[in-house]
Scaffold this motif. Sequence first.
Motif, PDB file in Angstrom:
ATOM      1  N   PHE A 136      25.035   3.850 -13.368  1.00  0.00           N
ATOM      2  CA  PHE A 136      24.970   3.006 -14.376  1.00  0.00           C
ATOM      3  C   PHE A 136      23.376   2.795 -14.807  1.00  0.00           C
ATOM      4  O   PHE A 136      23.206   2.557 -15.847  1.00  0.00           O
ATOM      5  CB  PHE A 136      25.634   1.525 -13.999  1.00  0.00           C
ATOM      6  CG  PHE A 136      25.798   0.472 -15.105  1.00  0.00           C
ATOM      7  CD1 PHE A 136      26.496   0.848 -16.188  1.00  0.00           C
ATOM      8  CD2 PHE A 136      24.852  -0.339 -14.913  1.00  0.00           C
ATOM      9  CE1 PHE A 136      26.413  -0.389 -17.126  1.00  0.00           C
ATOM     10  CE2 PHE A 136      24.614  -1.548 -16.026  1.00  0.00           C
ATOM     11  CZ  PHE A 136      25.605  -1.282 -17.127  1.00  0.00           C
ATOM     12  N   TYR A 137      22.623   2.756 -13.567  1.00  0.00           N
ATOM     13  CA  TYR A 137      21.133   2.458 -13.824  1.00  0.00           C
ATOM     14  C   TYR A 137      20.254   3.624 -14.201  1.00  0.00           C
ATOM     15  O   TYR A 137      19.232   3.704 -14.150  1.00  0.00           O
ATOM     16  CB  TYR A 137      20.594   1.621 -12.615  1.00  0.00           C
ATOM     17  CG  TYR A 137      21.302   0.618 -12.504  1.00  0.00           C
ATOM     18  CD1 TYR A 137      21.091  -0.605 -13.176  1.00  0.00           C
ATOM     19  CD2 TYR A 137      22.357   0.478 -11.325  1.00  0.00           C
ATOM     20  CE1 TYR A 137      21.796  -1.766 -12.993  1.00  0.00           C
ATOM     21  CE2 TYR A 137      23.181  -0.802 -11.294  1.00  0.00           C
ATOM     22  CZ  TYR A 137      22.682  -2.072 -11.948  1.00  0.00           C
ATOM     23  OH  TYR A 137      23.350  -2.989 -11.829  1.00  0.00           O
ATOM     24  N   PHE A 167      24.166   3.611  -6.137  1.00  0.00           N
ATOM     25  CA  PHE A 167      24.624   3.299  -7.501  1.00  0.00           C
ATOM     26  C   PHE A 167      24.296   1.942  -7.943  1.00  0.00           C
ATOM     27  O   PHE A 167      24.574   1.385  -9.148  1.00  0.00           O
ATOM     28  CB  PHE A 167      26.474   3.225  -7.546  1.00  0.00           C
ATOM     29  CG  PHE A 167      26.878   4.865  -7.016  1.00  0.00           C
ATOM     30  CD1 PHE A 167      26.855   5.682  -8.179  1.00  0.00           C
ATOM     31  CD2 PHE A 167      27.170   4.912  -6.100  1.00  0.00           C
ATOM     32  CE1 PHE A 167      27.303   6.943  -7.623  1.00  0.00           C
ATOM     33  CE2 PHE A 167      27.694   6.289  -5.550  1.00  0.00           C
ATOM     34  CZ  PHE A 167      27.443   7.283  -6.642  1.00  0.00           C
ATOM     35  N   ILE A 196      32.226   8.649 -21.072  1.00  0.00           N
ATOM     36  CA  ILE A 196      31.652   8.539 -19.403  1.00  0.00           C
ATOM     37  C   ILE A 196      31.874   9.448 -18.634  1.00  0.00           C
ATOM     38  O   ILE A 196      31.019   9.800 -17.875  1.00  0.00           O
ATOM     39  CB  ILE A 196      32.539   7.059 -18.935  1.00  0.00           C
ATOM     40  CG1 ILE A 196      32.393   5.800 -19.831  1.00  0.00           C
ATOM     41  CG2 ILE A 196      32.118   6.920 -17.691  1.00  0.00           C
ATOM     42  CD1 ILE A 196      33.213   4.688 -19.599  1.00  0.00           C
ATOM     43  N   ARG A 215      29.359  12.042 -19.058  1.00  0.00           N
ATOM     44  CA  ARG A 215      28.047  11.688 -18.489  1.00  0.00           C
ATOM     45  C   ARG A 215      28.197  11.741 -16.883  1.00  0.00           C
ATOM     46  O   ARG A 215      27.096  12.050 -16.081  1.00  0.00           O
ATOM     47  CB  ARG A 215      27.681  10.126 -18.449  1.00  0.00           C
ATOM     48  CG  ARG A 215      26.158   9.852 -18.758  1.00  0.00           C
ATOM     49  CD  ARG A 215      25.978   8.282 -18.809  1.00  0.00           C
ATOM     50  NE  ARG A 215      26.760   7.847 -19.847  1.00  0.00           N
ATOM     51  CZ  ARG A 215      26.928   6.423 -20.083  1.00  0.00           C
ATOM     52  NH1 ARG A 215      26.979   5.444 -19.002  1.00  0.00           N
ATOM     53  NH2 ARG A 215      27.707   6.179 -21.347  1.00  0.00           N
TER      54      ARG A 215
END
Lengths: 335, 335
Positions: free
Chosen positions: A134-135, A217, A271, A274
């Motif tokens: 996510f980051y 994560f 998503i 990715r």
Amino acid sequence: MRIGLDAMGGDHAPREVVGGAQVGLGHLRPGDELVLYGPEEQVAAECRQLGLTDPRVRIVHCPEWIEMKESPVEALRQKRRSSIAVMAGDAAKGELDGLISAGNTGAFAAACHLRLGTIPGVSRPGIAILMPTFYGPVIICDVGANTTPKAHHLVEYAQMCVIYAKLILNIADPRVGLISIGEEEGKGNPLVKEAGTMLKKSTSSRFVGNVEGRDIFGGRCDVAICDGFVGNVILKLTEGLAEGLFKTITHEIKEEAPDLVQRFEPITERIWKRHDFAEYGGAPLLGLAGVAIICHGRSDRRAIGNAVRVAMEQVRHDIKGLIASEFSRRTEVPA
Amino acid sequence: MRIGLDAMGGDHAPREVVGGAQVGLGHLRPGDELVLYGPEEQVAAECRQLGLTDPRVRIVHCPEWIEMKESPVEALRQKRRSSIAVMAGDAAKGELDGLISAGNTGAFAAACHLRLGTIPGVSRPGIAILMPTFYGPVIICDVGANTTPKAHHLVEYAQMCVIYAKLILNIADPRVGLISIGEEEGKGNPLVKEAGTMLKKSTSSRFVGNVEGRDIFGGRCDVAICDGFVGNVILKLTEGLAEGLFKTITHEIKEEAPDLVQRFEPITERIWKRHDFAEYGGAPLLGLAGVAIICHGRSDRRAIGNAVRVAMEQVRHDIKGLIASEFSRRTEVPA
């Protein structure tokens, strides 16, 4: 620039490797060349079938290949005319600038290590993958080159990944974490405890201490270091869990809100993309005195095409030279 | 039945442990009792604040406690009057039937092992968790009791987990996988290779061979065995990745289809709940000559309440006795 491809490597070889060469042509500059290693007749037949007649693609005949399930060392000893062995040999003779294989990872890594050697100062190469979070992406190393490393190998992985992270993630001062089972110093197994002590003393990377799965994560580090067994488990677990979760979500939506399925699809697709290994185009074997890109066994032509791009970028950026210069500067030489 | 709770264990202790005792009262049968271990004044104050005045809840005064970050062995040696040490001592004297802690896992596991010992035939206890997957829960063992096990410890984990799976998953003939980095025999590190050979020969469990992270979530086994370092990394990675993926999905929906946020919420909540450690109520320390339930450090009262239920079930089902009888029958006694 000449990039070699193991035409017989991967679950969908030779079809998808040949297709990948076709896709990869888009990344070539004038004078660049792709070389397919495999049984000439079979590879040529695939080329014909895919309409690949570009003069920038050559075939080097190799009558043998190494299966996914074979023992790497045994296979390399016996199959000297296999695609992996011949390709690594050509690279050692200076005839290739980069190598790509989606085949037997152990055999490919061993052949590269054996024939090309490591950069002076690096004792063992490590496979570094980009893990999407996510980051933003996190580099994890090693994910399978060496399942029984020594602590100083982990320190070398950290130093190499810092260079790699600066280059491909554009991070000025990458944060390095050591994968363990508790954030506190001294938690972990003997290998991790020793590596932690060494990394803490090291000045060549910004060590943030032990990190747990949650932290990888959670944006706590840009580089996460571990042994090749743990790294490989992480890699495959992530794949399996992500697949499983998406399956669960899709199932639940179908059950509970079938009218949303269509609207939700583009979101999951984005998503998923990715988190899709194919987008990343393979993982480099860092520390090698050469450029070798290891692809997922399930790679399709898009993944192989991306691997061609990644290999060419690594040659152009001279990551090998950057690591060599960093390691020659080092004053701290462990064991 | 008497169940002891480490009132000072966990990130939200003593508040959530006392609250958990309150929730756990619902699982008691006539004559059952919960015993809170911690500094009397502080624990009593929490009880008053939560309105917990039930005569079935007692406090045993312990002036000390072990912090999460302390070295387990060192802390146990120095803090003989800590909640964990006193509680384990009471269990050894036969005053408790089960123990629960959300505190320092290493210290709790060590105290239990030290004071209660193992079931005859079991050399080292292992922590077994239930991992939710699309195809149903999978038991993973060990997730942190022993980071440097021997191969025969892994074989024992397999045998114990088979009994545990039969009992709690109602599977007649549970399939056991060995976590490794390739399905092929002989892939892995030296520990896994040795354990694989032993498990293949073993007749006491249905061994399906090596499993990878992908397989754990792909329904290939009911029990997955690994060393405590790898298991703990898996446990925390799963947590982190699931959190990260849900965060990503929620973010994407907010960006792309804000009108769907409300409709999607109950779906994620339901999936989330299924992946929520709090629902599972902690993990048993299998092989211990007693019942000990290890809770997540982040446990809230609901998680602790569920742990009370799990501890009572394990005492009632006499899992300890089942393992003991299986191990006394075994003819194959490794090392």
